[in-house]
Motif scaffolding. Structure first.
Motif, short mmCIF file in Angstrom:
data_model
loop_
_atom_site.label_atom_id
_atom_site.label_comp_id
_atom_site.label_asym_id
_atom_site.label_seq_id
_atom_site.Cartn_x
_atom_site.Cartn_y
_atom_site.Cartn_z
N CYS A 1 -5.89 4.71 0.06
CA CYS A 1 -6.97 4.08 0.81
C CYS A 1 -6.42 3.05 1.81
CB CYS A 1 -7.93 3.40 -0.17
SG CYS A 1 -9.27 2.51 0.65
N PRO A 2 -6.66 3.26 3.12
CA PRO A 2 -6.17 2.29 4.10
C PRO A 2 -6.84 0.93 3.98
CG PRO A 2 -7.26 4.16 5.19
CD PRO A 2 -7.30 4.41 3.72
N HIS A 3 -8.13 0.92 3.63
CA HIS A 3 -8.85 -0.36 3.49
C HIS A 3 -8.24 -1.20 2.38
CE1 HIS A 3 -12.06 -2.93 1.78
NE2 HIS A 3 -12.17 -3.27 3.05
N CYS A 4 -8.01 -0.60 1.21
CA CYS A 4 -7.45 -1.35 0.07
C CYS A 4 -6.03 -1.82 0.36
CB CYS A 4 -7.47 -0.49 -1.19
SG CYS A 4 -9.10 -0.36 -1.92
N TYR A 5 -5.22 -0.97 1.03
CA TYR A 5 -3.84 -1.37 1.30
C TYR A 5 -3.80 -2.50 2.32
CZ TYR A 5 1.05 -1.45 2.39
OH TYR A 5 2.33 -1.88 2.58
N GLU A 6 -4.60 -2.40 3.38
CA GLU A 6 -4.56 -3.41 4.44
C GLU A 6 -5.21 -4.73 4.02
OE1 GLU A 6 -6.11 -1.10 7.68
OE2 GLU A 6 -4.27 0.10 7.70
N SER A 7 -6.19 -4.68 3.11
CA SER A 7 -6.84 -5.93 2.70
C SER A 7 -6.20 -6.57 1.48
CB SER A 7 -8.34 -5.70 2.46
OG SER A 7 -8.51 -4.77 1.40
N GLU A 8 -5.70 -5.74 0.52
CA GLU A 8 -5.17 -6.32 -0.72
C GLU A 8 -3.74 -5.88 -1.04
OE1 GLU A 8 -7.89 -6.02 -4.05
OE2 GLU A 8 -9.55 -5.81 -2.66
N GLY A 9 -3.21 -4.98 -0.25
CA GLY A 9 -1.87 -4.47 -0.53
C GLY A 9 -1.84 -3.52 -1.71
N ALA A 10 -3.01 -3.01 -2.10
CA ALA A 10 -3.09 -2.13 -3.26
C ALA A 10 -3.05 -0.67 -2.82
CB ALA A 10 -4.37 -2.40 -4.03
#
Ligand code: ZN
Length: 135
Positions: A80-89
């Motif tokens: 998920c690009p949203h999770c990686y860019e917002s939380e690094g997850a």
């Protein structure tokens, strides 16, 4: 740092019949050992974090608007690009009908399910390598 000359000092105090001074010095050495051990544990955790960051920087890449991870030559993802860019997850997207859905943030990437099939390793492209017999 642990001053190893202190051990000789402790030994000398015992040898010269000053057990209370020796015991006090021994207790001081013990608390320094515990502090060093705690520091070492904390540094090991930090080292592991830096190794993980280095691994990700070398093996994580973006393709088709999603994140992918290369591990032992195998392409993992999409994440998920949203999770990686917002939380690094790194949250692996799940196929749901014709969309990809993030099980963590519930973002739905519509019409993207073909990304998974298009990027799969083509089996037909793989060929066995024929090694000639040695003469
Ligand atoms: Zn997400």
């Amino acid at each position: 740092m642990l001053d190893y000359r202190r051990f000789k000092e402790i030994n000398d105090l015992f040898a010269s019949s000053q057990p209370e001074k020796a015991r006090r010095l021994l207790m001081e050495m013990q608390s320094r050992c515990i502090a060093l051990r705690d520091e070492m544990s904390m540094l090991k955790v930090r080292l592991q974090t830096f190794e993980d960051i280095l691994y990700l920087s070398q093996n994580l890449y973006e393709e088709y608007g999603f994140y992918w991870l290369r591990t032992a030559g195998i392409k993992q993802g999409p994440f998920c690009p949203h999770c990686y860019e917002s939380e690094g997850a790194l949250i692996r997207l799940e196929k749901q009908h014709k969309s990809l859905l993030c099980p963590y943030c519930s973002t739905s990437y519509k019409g993207t399910v073909r990304v998974m099939t298009e990027t799969a390793e083509p089996l037909a492209g793989r060929q066995a390598r024929i090694l000639p017999f040695a003469k």
